[in-house]
Motif scaffolding. Structure first.
Motif, PDB file in Angstrom:
ATOM      1  N   LEU A   6     122.987  32.025  25.727  1.00  0.00           N
ATOM      2  CA  LEU A   6     123.850  31.046  26.385  1.00  0.00           C
ATOM      3  C   LEU A   6     124.117  31.480  27.816  1.00  0.00           C
ATOM      4  O   LEU A   6     124.360  32.650  28.090  1.00  0.00           O
ATOM      5  N   SER A   8     126.567  30.580  31.162  1.00  0.00           N
ATOM      6  CA  SER A   8     127.810  29.907  31.548  1.00  0.00           C
ATOM      7  C   SER A   8     127.917  29.811  33.060  1.00  0.00           C
ATOM      8  O   SER A   8     127.464  30.693  33.785  1.00  0.00           O
ATOM      9  N   SER A   9     128.536  28.732  33.517  1.00  0.00           N
ATOM     10  CA  SER A   9     128.820  28.604  34.949  1.00  0.00           C
ATOM     11  C   SER A   9     130.129  29.305  35.296  1.00  0.00           C
ATOM     12  O   SER A   9     130.460  29.453  36.453  1.00  0.00           O
ATOM     13  N   GLU A  14     133.934  24.776  29.746  1.00  0.00           N
ATOM     14  CA  GLU A  14     132.860  25.036  28.793  1.00  0.00           C
ATOM     15  C   GLU A  14     133.424  25.494  27.443  1.00  0.00           C
ATOM     16  O   GLU A  14     132.979  25.024  26.394  1.00  0.00           O
ATOM     17  N   TYR A  19     130.542  23.899  25.051  1.00  0.00           N
ATOM     18  CA  TYR A  19     129.158  23.776  25.512  1.00  0.00           C
ATOM     19  C   TYR A  19     128.842  24.893  26.491  1.00  0.00           C
ATOM     20  O   TYR A  19     129.733  25.622  26.931  1.00  0.00           O
ATOM     21  N   SER A  20     127.568  25.031  26.827  1.00  0.00           N
ATOM     22  CA  SER A  20     127.113  26.015  27.797  1.00  0.00           C
ATOM     23  C   SER A  20     126.440  25.297  28.956  1.00  0.00           C
ATOM     24  O   SER A  20     125.889  24.209  28.790  1.00  0.00           O
ATOM     25  N   ARG A  21     126.467  25.906  30.129  1.00  0.00           N
ATOM     26  CA  ARG A  21     125.752  25.342  31.290  1.00  0.00           C
ATOM     27  C   ARG A  21     124.269  25.213  30.947  1.00  0.00           C
ATOM     28  O   ARG A  21     123.628  24.233  31.260  1.00  0.00           O
ATOM     29  N   VAL A  23     121.169  26.670  27.805  1.00  0.00           N
ATOM     30  CA  VAL A  23     120.800  27.425  26.608  1.00  0.00           C
ATOM     31  C   VAL A  23     119.324  27.774  26.730  1.00  0.00           C
ATOM     32  O   VAL A  23     118.494  26.897  26.990  1.00  0.00           O
ATOM     33  N   SER A  32     122.542  21.660  30.687  1.00  0.00           N
ATOM     34  CA  SER A  32     123.464  20.556  30.442  1.00  0.00           C
ATOM     35  C   SER A  32     123.551  19.630  31.641  1.00  0.00           C
ATOM     36  O   SER A  32     123.215  20.016  32.769  1.00  0.00           O
TER      37      SER A  32
END
Length: 128
Positions: A6, A8-9, A14, A19-21, A23, A32
């Motif tokens: 994953l 992340s921003s 998130e 959710y993740s930026r 995957v 995303s």
């Protein structure tokens, strides 16, 4: 060892929204839907053109963290909030994808906040 990673921003949203930026799953990278939020200035650019370039910067950053790049994109979905934006954003899309030419879809729909004019989602396949 898991093939899934994953990215992340750093946005607290998130975790709230689950959710993740992006995957990474094996060689596939799923980014995303990404708006034109400028994380350095901590604001949203006003015009659709500036937002579109900011979307691509944000996506490129996520792809780089995944060991990928815009050149690896195989699928892109564009969402604009007004059909009148199409003529302004098409040449910008070409700036980034003229050579790559991923499969693409353009959708006209509302977005989460009224200042958001475009959102872009991509799928990439990392080069070996």
């Amino acid at each position: 060892m898991s093939r899934r990673r994953l990215i992340s921003s750093g946005s607290p949203f998130e975790a709230v929204a689950g959710y993740s930026r992006a995957v990474v799953d094996g060689d596939d990278v799923f980014v995303s839907g990404t708006t034109g939020y400028d994380y350095e200035a901590m604001d949203m650019p006003e015009g659709v053109e500036a937002q579109t370039h900011a979307c691509f910067r944000n996506i490129a950053d996520a792809l780089a963290e995944a060991g990928s790049s815009l050149g690896d994109v195989v699928r892109v979905r564009y969402i604009i909030t007004d059909v009148a934006y199409a003529d302004a954003v098409f040449p910008i899309f070409g700036t980034y994808f003229r050579e790559v030419r991923p499969a693409a879809t353009l959708i006209v729909a509302g977005l989460l906040r009224p200042e958001m004019k475009i959102e872009i989602e991509v799928t990439a396949r990392r080069s070996r």
